[in-house]
Write a protein that holds these residues in place. Structure first.
Motif, PDB file in Angstrom:
ATOM      1  N   PHE A 127       0.830  -1.210   0.000  1.00  0.00           N
ATOM      2  CA  PHE A 127       0.000   0.000   0.000  1.00  0.00           C
ATOM      3  C   PHE A 127       0.865   1.261   0.000  1.00  0.00           C
ATOM      4  CE2 PHE A 127      -1.878   3.337   2.697  1.00  0.00           C
ATOM      5  CZ  PHE A 127      -3.040   3.634   1.995  1.00  0.00           C
ATOM      6  N   LEU A 128       1.871   1.289   0.853  1.00  0.00           N
ATOM      7  CA  LEU A 128       2.744   2.461   0.943  1.00  0.00           C
ATOM      8  C   LEU A 128       3.466   2.726  -0.367  1.00  0.00           C
ATOM      9  CD1 LEU A 128       4.344   1.788   4.450  1.00  0.00           C
ATOM     10  CD2 LEU A 128       2.566   3.474   3.922  1.00  0.00           C
ATOM     11  N   PHE A 129       3.939   1.652  -0.998  1.00  0.00           N
ATOM     12  CA  PHE A 129       4.678   1.797  -2.249  1.00  0.00           C
ATOM     13  C   PHE A 129       3.740   2.123  -3.421  1.00  0.00           C
ATOM     14  CE2 PHE A 129       6.729   0.128  -6.081  1.00  0.00           C
ATOM     15  CZ  PHE A 129       7.981   0.722  -5.989  1.00  0.00           C
ATOM     16  N   ASP A 130       2.644   1.391  -3.518  1.00  0.00           N
ATOM     17  CA  ASP A 130       1.731   1.556  -4.652  1.00  0.00           C
ATOM     18  C   ASP A 130       1.047   2.910  -4.670  1.00  0.00           C
ATOM     19  OD1 ASP A 130       2.419  -1.014  -5.250  1.00  0.00           O
ATOM     20  OD2 ASP A 130       0.414  -1.881  -4.981  1.00  0.00           O
ATOM     21  N   TYR A 131       0.769   3.467  -3.491  1.00  0.00           N
ATOM     22  CA  TYR A 131      -0.005   4.704  -3.427  1.00  0.00           C
ATOM     23  C   TYR A 131       0.861   5.921  -3.127  1.00  0.00           C
ATOM     24  CZ  TYR A 131      -4.196   2.043  -4.174  1.00  0.00           C
ATOM     25  OH  TYR A 131      -5.151   1.248  -4.765  1.00  0.00           O
ATOM     26  N   GLY A 132       2.154   5.795  -3.362  1.00  0.00           N
ATOM     27  CA  GLY A 132       3.043   6.950  -3.372  1.00  0.00           C
ATOM     28  C   GLY A 132       3.441   7.509  -2.028  1.00  0.00           C
ATOM     29  N   TYR A 133       3.248   6.766  -0.953  1.00  0.00           N
ATOM     30  CA  TYR A 133       3.721   7.237   0.340  1.00  0.00           C
ATOM     31  C   TYR A 133       5.241   7.195   0.413  1.00  0.00           C
ATOM     32  CZ  TYR A 133      -1.022   7.269   2.249  1.00  0.00           C
ATOM     33  OH  TYR A 133      -2.347   7.561   2.488  1.00  0.00           O
ATOM     34  N   THR A 134       5.840   6.373  -0.437  1.00  0.00           N
ATOM     35  CA  THR A 134       7.300   6.308  -0.545  1.00  0.00           C
ATOM     36  C   THR A 134       7.675   5.842  -1.949  1.00  0.00           C
ATOM     37  OG1 THR A 134       9.314   5.331   0.364  1.00  0.00           O
ATOM     38  CG2 THR A 134       7.367   3.925   0.317  1.00  0.00           C
ATOM     39  N   THR A 135       8.821   6.315  -2.426  1.00  0.00           N
ATOM     40  CA  THR A 135       9.368   5.816  -3.689  1.00  0.00           C
ATOM     41  C   THR A 135      10.525   4.860  -3.424  1.00  0.00           C
ATOM     42  OG1 THR A 135      10.818   7.750  -3.846  1.00  0.00           O
ATOM     43  CG2 THR A 135       8.689   7.874  -4.975  1.00  0.00           C
ATOM     44  N   ASN A 136      10.890   4.710  -2.149  1.00  0.00           N
ATOM     45  CA  ASN A 136      11.967   3.791  -1.791  1.00  0.00           C
ATOM     46  C   ASN A 136      11.465   2.347  -1.843  1.00  0.00           C
ATOM     47  OD1 ASN A 136      13.703   5.951  -1.221  1.00  0.00           O
ATOM     48  ND2 ASN A 136      12.912   6.116   0.865  1.00  0.00           N
ATOM     49  N   THR A 137      12.347   1.442  -2.195  1.00  0.00           N
ATOM     50  CA  THR A 137      11.979   0.029  -2.201  1.00  0.00           C
ATOM     51  C   THR A 137      12.305  -0.646  -0.872  1.00  0.00           C
ATOM     52  OG1 THR A 137      14.108  -0.522  -3.221  1.00  0.00           O
ATOM     53  CG2 THR A 137      12.216  -0.204  -4.696  1.00  0.00           C
ATOM     54  N   SER A 138      12.887   0.090   0.060  1.00  0.00           N
ATOM     55  CA  SER A 138      13.176  -0.432   1.394  1.00  0.00           C
ATOM     56  C   SER A 138      12.850   0.638   2.422  1.00  0.00           C
ATOM     57  CB  SER A 138      14.651  -0.844   1.500  1.00  0.00           C
ATOM     58  OG  SER A 138      14.925  -1.359   2.787  1.00  0.00           O
ATOM     59  N   PHE A 139      12.135   0.262   3.478  1.00  0.00           N
ATOM     60  CA  PHE A 139      11.720   1.231   4.495  1.00  0.00           C
ATOM     61  C   PHE A 139      11.362   0.495   5.778  1.00  0.00           C
ATOM     62  CE2 PHE A 139       8.545   0.434   1.217  1.00  0.00           C
ATOM     63  CZ  PHE A 139       7.524  -0.176   1.919  1.00  0.00           C
ATOM     64  N   SER A 140      11.244   1.262   6.870  1.00  0.00           N
ATOM     65  CA  SER A 140      10.961   0.676   8.185  1.00  0.00           C
ATOM     66  C   SER A 140       9.519   0.950   8.601  1.00  0.00           C
ATOM     67  CB  SER A 140      11.923   1.235   9.233  1.00  0.00           C
ATOM     68  OG  SER A 140      11.838   2.650   9.295  1.00  0.00           O
ATOM     69  N   ILE A 141       8.965   0.003   9.370  1.00  0.00           N
ATOM     70  CA  ILE A 141       7.580   0.088   9.830  1.00  0.00           C
ATOM     71  C   ILE A 141       7.545  -0.184  11.326  1.00  0.00           C
ATOM     72  CG2 ILE A 141       5.256  -0.850   9.602  1.00  0.00           C
ATOM     73  CD1 ILE A 141       6.019  -1.750   6.761  1.00  0.00           C
ATOM     74  N   ASP A 142       6.898   0.689  12.053  1.00  0.00           N
ATOM     75  CA  ASP A 142       6.788   0.577  13.512  1.00  0.00           C
ATOM     76  C   ASP A 142       5.487  -0.123  13.881  1.00  0.00           C
ATOM     77  OD1 ASP A 142       7.039   0.922  16.230  1.00  0.00           O
ATOM     78  OD2 ASP A 142       6.536   3.067  16.213  1.00  0.00           O
ATOM     79  N   THR A 143       5.574  -1.248  14.592  1.00  0.00           N
ATOM     80  CA  THR A 143       4.400  -1.986  15.065  1.00  0.00           C
ATOM     81  C   THR A 143       4.466  -2.126  16.587  1.00  0.00           C
ATOM     82  OG1 THR A 143       5.342  -4.221  15.060  1.00  0.00           O
ATOM     83  CG2 THR A 143       4.578  -3.360  12.948  1.00  0.00           C
ATOM     84  N   LEU A 144       3.385  -2.574  17.189  1.00  0.00           N
ATOM     85  CA  LEU A 144       3.399  -2.841  18.627  1.00  0.00           C
ATOM     86  C   LEU A 144       4.428  -3.912  18.976  1.00  0.00           C
ATOM     87  CD1 LEU A 144      -0.355  -2.881  19.762  1.00  0.00           C
ATOM     88  CD2 LEU A 144       1.378  -1.143  20.233  1.00  0.00           C
ATOM     89  N   GLY A 145       4.726  -4.789  17.996  1.00  0.00           N
ATOM     90  CA  GLY A 145       5.698  -5.849  18.221  1.00  0.00           C
ATOM     91  C   GLY A 145       7.116  -5.460  17.874  1.00  0.00           C
ATOM     92  N   GLY A 146       7.352  -4.173  17.587  1.00  0.00           N
ATOM     93  CA  GLY A 146       8.692  -3.698  17.276  1.00  0.00           C
ATOM     94  C   GLY A 146       8.799  -3.137  15.870  1.00  0.00           C
TER      95      GLY A 146
END
Length: 288
Positions: A84-103
């Motif tokens: 979703f982030l990549f397809d809808y233009g929230y980022t153009t990077n192919t690698s990124f970090s995501i913060d969850t309750l589990g880390g």
């Protein structure tokens, strides 16, 4: 992008709705989550993924179960969210970090199709086996081959956390009716303070394991990334498979890698089902 816009995607049949918390006109209350996930009265899904702010990673993620509870981590959910982030233009990077309750986890788009993400690798973090950290009430420091007694049957269980808690039962044969009958009993057993995800697993070869999944807060599930990660960790821990293996589920297959330090990486496809905007009539129920 309009307010109350949503995307519905699936990872091997495990489907999630994705929404941006900054672009909705309602609160994600337990009642509203249940309504949206209801297949008859809402959109219908195995959960909701909500984009939120984070000061720890590039993006923040809330994972909401169909019963209204909140999950710490979801492997399929993370891959769907990354798409979703990549397809809808929230980022153009192919690698990124995501913060969850589990880390915080790392996601990478491995394969694209028509400028859309198709195959995604997710760093699921480290497997944790200590009983108190899973958590599971066990007299063993690590809950491996511990006995779980239900009303009608007993199981030897193996517990691990991959950011959320899992209970793996090794089986000679996998029977859907069995996990459908006992999955909820295991999930809600007093032995598990935060409830637990359940997997029945059968080793096919050192490189292949088949599993059935009962997901905490969702029930019978065709596929689960965190469940696959948990089973892979247990298989390696018990010396039953190689560190690189395939997990086969009713919904499809995922590739798993378990490092010597118990870091887990998962690779699999994700596909979009549909996108749209919540109707005014549904919104009126959500807003109240």
């Amino acid at each position: 992008m309009n307010n109350n816009f949503f995307v519905k995607s699936h990872g091997l049949g495990n489907d999630y709705i994705v929404m941006d918390s900054h672009k909705v006109d309602f609160e994600f209350t337990e009642k509203n989550i249940q309504l949206i996930c209801d297949v008859h009265y809402g959109i219908g899904s195995d959960g909701i993924l909500v984009l939120v702010d984070s000061d720890k990673a590039d993006f923040g993620l809330r994972i909401l179960n169909p019963d209204g509870s909140e999950a710490e981590k979801s492997g399929n959910g993370l891959r769907i969210f990354a798409k979703f982030l990549f397809d809808y233009g929230y980022t153009t990077n192919t690698s990124f970090s995501i913060d969850t309750l589990g880390g915080v986890v790392q996601a990478a788009v491995i394969q694209q199709e028509n400028a859309k993400a198709r195959t995604i690798k997710v760093d699921m973090g480290a497997a944790i086996f200590e009983s108190e950290k899973v958590p599971v009430k066990s007299e063993l420091p690590e809950c491996l081959d511990d006995l779980l007694e239900l009303d009608e049957v007993s199981y030897k269980i193996n517990c691990v956390s991959v950011g959320n808690p899992h209970c793996v039962v090794l089986k000679d044969e996998l029977v859907v009716d069995e996990i459908m009958q006992y999955g909820s009993q295991i999930e809600n057993h007093p032995k598990f303070p935060n409830r637990i995800n359940v997997q029945f697993a059968k080793v096919i070869s050192p490189d292949l394991v088949e599993i059935l999944i009962w997901e905490r807060g969702a029930g019978w599930t065709l596929a689960s990334g965190s469940s696959s990660s948990a089973v892979a960790a247990i298989m390696v821990k018990k010396g039953l498979t190689n560190r690189k293996l395939t997990l086969r589920m009713p919904g499809g297959e995922l590739k798993l890698e378990v490092d010597p330090d118990w870091q887990i990486r998962m690779t699999g496809e994700v596909r979009e089902i549909c996108s749209g905007v919540l109707s005014d009539e549904l919104l009126s129920e959500l807003i109240g």
